[in-house]
Design a protein around this motif. Structure first.
Motif, short mmCIF file in Angstrom:
data_model
loop_
_atom_site.label_atom_id
_atom_site.label_comp_id
_atom_site.label_asym_id
_atom_site.label_seq_id
_atom_site.Cartn_x
_atom_site.Cartn_y
_atom_site.Cartn_z
N LEU A 194 0.84 -1.20 0.00
CA LEU A 194 0.00 0.00 0.00
C LEU A 194 0.87 1.25 0.00
CD1 LEU A 194 -2.64 -1.05 2.68
CD2 LEU A 194 -3.03 -0.89 0.21
N ARG A 195 0.58 2.16 -0.91
CA ARG A 195 1.32 3.42 -0.94
C ARG A 195 1.01 4.22 0.32
NH1 ARG A 195 1.99 0.24 -4.78
NH2 ARG A 195 2.36 0.95 -6.92
N THR A 196 2.03 4.74 0.95
CA THR A 196 1.84 5.52 2.16
C THR A 196 1.28 6.90 1.82
OG1 THR A 196 4.09 6.42 2.08
CG2 THR A 196 3.77 4.32 3.25
N GLU A 250 10.62 6.63 2.28
CA GLU A 250 9.48 5.76 2.52
C GLU A 250 9.83 4.30 2.21
OE1 GLU A 250 6.22 6.58 3.92
OE2 GLU A 250 7.80 7.95 4.54
N ILE A 251 10.64 4.09 1.21
CA ILE A 251 11.06 2.72 0.88
C ILE A 251 11.95 2.16 1.99
CG2 ILE A 251 12.48 1.35 -0.71
CD1 ILE A 251 11.35 3.19 -2.98
N LYS A 252 12.84 2.98 2.53
CA LYS A 252 13.65 2.53 3.67
C LYS A 252 12.75 2.09 4.82
CE LYS A 252 17.64 5.60 2.85
NZ LYS A 252 18.36 6.78 3.38
N ARG A 253 11.70 2.86 5.07
CA ARG A 253 10.80 2.55 6.19
C ARG A 253 10.06 1.25 5.96
NH1 ARG A 253 5.65 3.23 7.98
NH2 ARG A 253 4.90 4.16 6.03
N ILE A 254 9.52 1.06 4.75
CA ILE A 254 8.73 -0.15 4.52
C ILE A 254 9.60 -1.39 4.35
CG2 ILE A 254 6.68 1.08 3.71
CD1 ILE A 254 8.49 -0.80 1.08
N VAL A 255 10.85 -1.22 3.97
CA VAL A 255 11.78 -2.36 3.96
C VAL A 255 11.99 -2.85 5.38
CG1 VAL A 255 14.21 -2.99 3.64
CG2 VAL A 255 12.93 -1.94 1.76
N GLU A 256 12.18 -1.94 6.32
CA GLU A 256 12.33 -2.33 7.72
C GLU A 256 11.06 -2.98 8.25
OE1 GLU A 256 15.19 -2.39 9.43
OE2 GLU A 256 15.98 -1.82 7.45
N LYS A 257 9.90 -2.50 7.82
CA LYS A 257 8.63 -3.10 8.26
C LYS A 257 8.51 -4.54 7.74
CE LYS A 257 5.45 -1.17 9.96
NZ LYS A 257 4.98 -1.06 11.36
N GLN A 258 8.98 -4.78 6.53
CA GLN A 258 8.95 -6.15 5.99
C GLN A 258 9.85 -7.07 6.82
OE1 GLN A 258 9.24 -6.25 1.46
NE2 GLN A 258 9.28 -4.05 1.85
N LYS A 259 11.01 -6.57 7.18
CA LYS A 259 11.93 -7.36 8.00
C LYS A 259 11.29 -7.66 9.35
CE LYS A 259 16.11 -5.33 5.93
NZ LYS A 259 17.33 -4.51 6.19
N GLU A 260 10.68 -6.66 9.96
CA GLU A 260 10.03 -6.83 11.26
C GLU A 260 8.89 -7.86 11.18
OE1 GLU A 260 8.73 -2.97 12.37
OE2 GLU A 260 10.77 -2.15 12.55
N ALA A 261 8.23 -7.93 10.01
CA ALA A 261 7.11 -8.86 9.83
C ALA A 261 7.58 -10.30 9.65
CB ALA A 261 6.26 -8.43 8.64
N GLY A 262 8.88 -10.51 9.47
CA GLY A 262 9.41 -11.86 9.32
C GLY A 262 9.69 -12.28 7.90
#
Length: 369
Positions: free
Chosen positions: A21-23, A50-62
């Motif tokens: 989803l686009r932020t 924003e890409i840096k942020r969502i890359v970290e969110k993907q990592k956090e999600a497993g």
């Protein structure tokens, strides 16, 4: 979940198709760029953050594989295709018709000989690669089939299909090697044409266009195999078979039986991402055509269209059902599609999106350990 306990090569036990989803920041920045309030360089700075942020969110999600969420694109396919040499994009009177909804009006046309030279998405991938860290940077592009299936072809440029598909395969071969040179080891090709070939309704519409659905499948398989024929041995190429995904609606229905043999026994790719989130996809019986022990099947049992989380026990039972046709060791789990095949996105919240990815990773951990 630790990287050590997971599958060490893509696709991963818990994976995802790619788009996110686009932020609000991305949406606002793209709007400002369209009205001239900010420049292209200023937009890119915002996209990068924003890409840096969502890359970290993907990592956090497993997730072991991370994407840029396709944040720099308006469409999952047109942005890539219209930047191939010889292809132009332009607006039309009508968009692509989904059930109850229609996309914005846009299409593509082949106006000169096809080639792949200086493509802007190489730079996009390089940025993703630079921030992926110990995770795998996954690049998503449309399958070569989509240029023919969704585009127009100037028959003065390509009077025969043989010449067109030959040049198309050659252009994609260059693309694959260019992404490899940029560092890409996990490339996914997205393709809606095969799902259309599963649908009686859509096969009739293909015939109405003057095309033979079975011949079309043969052309597409041959072109894809030619494009990937000499890919580097350490590069994994997968394919997502999409049934349509716009604002949580869909296009095609029908099980994989009509194309199962040519897909699972005839395409020389490493894995298929298959949509299995509703009964529109049929049963797992077509998986009996998976004859290669090195072919992975990523079961899209988690829906990206709505936010409610699936019953994990139901998902585990369905994985067990699929394992009657394909070894559990060859199976993986993912959402059935991306969360935003176009910039408008599906009808769920960002938090629901991340919850879906965490749910996928948690179930995969329970099944494969």
């Amino acid at each position: 979940m630790t990287l050590e306990t997971q599958k060490q090569a893509p696709p991963y036990r818990a994976d995802h198709v790619g788009s996110l989803l686009r932020t609000d920041q991305i949406k606002q920045a793209r709007l400002k760029k369209s009205t001239g309030e900010i420049s292209g360089d200023e937009l890119r700075v915002i996209e990068n953050e924003e890409i840096k942020r969502i890359v970290e969110k993907q990592k956090e999600a497993g997730m072991q594989a991370v994407t840029d969420g396709e944040f720099r694109r308006a469409w999952w396919h047109f942005d890539f295709l219209e930047n191939l040499d010889g292809v132009i994009g332009y607006d039309t009177d009508t968009g692509i018709q989904f059930h109850q909804k229609q996309t914005k009006s846009h299409t593509i046309k082949v106006t000169e000989k096809l080639d792949f030279t200086d493509h802007p998405m190489l730079r996009d991938y390089q940025f993703l690669h630079s921030i992926a860290g110990n995770h795998t940077a996954k690049m998503t592009i449309p399958s070569p089939s989509m240029l023919h299936f969704r585009g127009e072809i100037d028959r003065d440029v390509y009077p025969t299909d043989d010449a067109f598909f030959s040049d198309l395969a050659a252009a994609y071969k260059k693309a694959i090697h260019a992404f490899y040179k940029a560092g890409c080891r996990y490339l996914q090709m997205d393709d809606t044409a095969w799902a259309y070939l599963c649908s009686d309704e859509q096969r009739d519409q293909i015939r109405a266009r003057g095309l033979d659905p079975d011949k079309l499948g043969e052309w597409y398989a041959k072109t894809i195999n030619e494009a990937i024929a000499d890919r580097p041995s350490d590069m994994k190429i997968t394919m997502h078979i999409c049934r349509g995904n716009f604002r949580s609606t869909w296009i095609s229905s029908g099980g994989y039986e009509p194309v199962a043999e040519i897909l699972f026994s005839g395409l020389n790719i490493d894995a298929f991402f298959l949509e299995y989130d509703t009964d529109r996809s049929g049963g797992f019986e077509p998986l009996r055509f998976v004859s290669r022990h090195d072919l992975n099947i990523v079961l899209g049992l988690i829906t990206s269209k709505f936010g409610e989380l699936e019953d994990r026990n139901v998902i585990k039972r369905r994985i067990e059902e699929a394992s009657r046709f394909v070894s559990l060791n060859q199976l993986c789990l993912s959402p059935q599609c991306g969360f935003a095949s176009t910039e408008e996105g599906n009808l769920l919240t960002e938090e629901q999106q991340w919850a879906k990815l965490r749910h996928t990773a948690n179930i995969a951990e329970e099944v494969w350990g």
